[in-house]
Write an enzyme that holds these catalytic residues in place. Structure first.
Site, PDB file in Angstrom:
ATOM      1  N   GLY A 239       0.986  -1.233   0.062  1.00 18.79           N
ATOM      2  CA  GLY A 239       0.112  -0.003   0.051  1.00 18.79           C
ATOM      3  C   GLY A 239       1.082   1.272  -0.002  1.00 18.79           C
ATOM      4  O   GLY A 239       0.679   2.347  -0.586  1.00 18.79           O
ATOM      5  N   CYS A 240       1.751   1.381   0.618  1.00 14.80           N
ATOM      6  CA  CYS A 240       2.760   2.392   0.907  1.00 14.80           C
ATOM      7  C   CYS A 240       3.641   2.539  -0.478  1.00 14.80           C
ATOM      8  O   CYS A 240       3.804   3.584  -0.826  1.00 14.80           O
ATOM      9  CB  CYS A 240       3.732   2.288   2.005  1.00 14.80           C
ATOM     10  N   VAL A 241       4.062   1.511  -1.231  1.00 23.09           N
ATOM     11  CA  VAL A 241       4.529   1.614  -2.541  1.00 23.09           C
ATOM     12  C   VAL A 241       3.633   2.391  -3.413  1.00 23.09           C
ATOM     13  O   VAL A 241       4.010   3.182  -4.299  1.00 23.09           O
ATOM     14  CB  VAL A 241       5.100   0.175  -3.036  1.00 23.09           C
TER      15      VAL A 241
END
Length: 155
Positions: free
Chosen positions: A51-53
């Protein structure tokens, strides 16, 4: 270094200032950035997670649009400077990532989910240090970018 007490912030509040190391270990002071550009300050849970990527790459892909609108993008998580350096290099990030190892700045901004988990929260801060908009969604990472662009373009 911080200048306010911890708690949930609201639109219209002054953004707490702080100094944190970036992905190269240099200290970045929010106060020194104010007055020059609007700030898109986003808190994210963890380097290298799916999700952060997706979120940082979406910010990367729109970075020039933010710059043209007079805004600077800054990401914050509790990951180390070394982790941020790898994360920024792996994803070709043109913006600053700050390391909030002990979570002090996250707590100061109230950027948590359920009050305990590292949340995904974006703050739009104007030239005077006033919070113009807050968007919080742990699961909808891409919405942070569209919300931030909408607010930056409206101002």
């Amino acid at each position: 270094m911080t200048t306010a007490t911890a708690g949930k912030l609201a639109v219209g509040d002054q953004a707490p200032t702080f100094s944190l190391p970036n992905q190269t270990g240099q200290l970045v002071d929010l106060q020194s950035l104010l007055g020059h550009k609007k700030i898109v300050l986003f808190f994210y849970p963890k380097d290298h997670s799916a999700g952060c990527v997706a979120e940082v790459c979406a910010f990367r892909d729109q970075y020039e649009v933010f710059k043209q609108a007079g805004a600077e993008v800054i990401g914050i998580s509790s990951d180390s400077v070394e982790s941020h350096e790898k994360f920024a290099a792996n994803n070709r990030l043109p913006f600053t990532l700050l390391s909030d190892r002990d979570g002090t700045v996250r707590k100061l901004y109230g950027a948590t989910t359920l009050g305990i988990l590292a949340g995904r929260v974006t703050y739009i801060i104007d030239h005077h240090g006033t919070i113009q908009h807050i968007f919080s969604s742990l699961l909808n990472a891409n919405k942070h970018i569209s919300e931030a662009l909408r607010i930056i373009k409206e101002a």
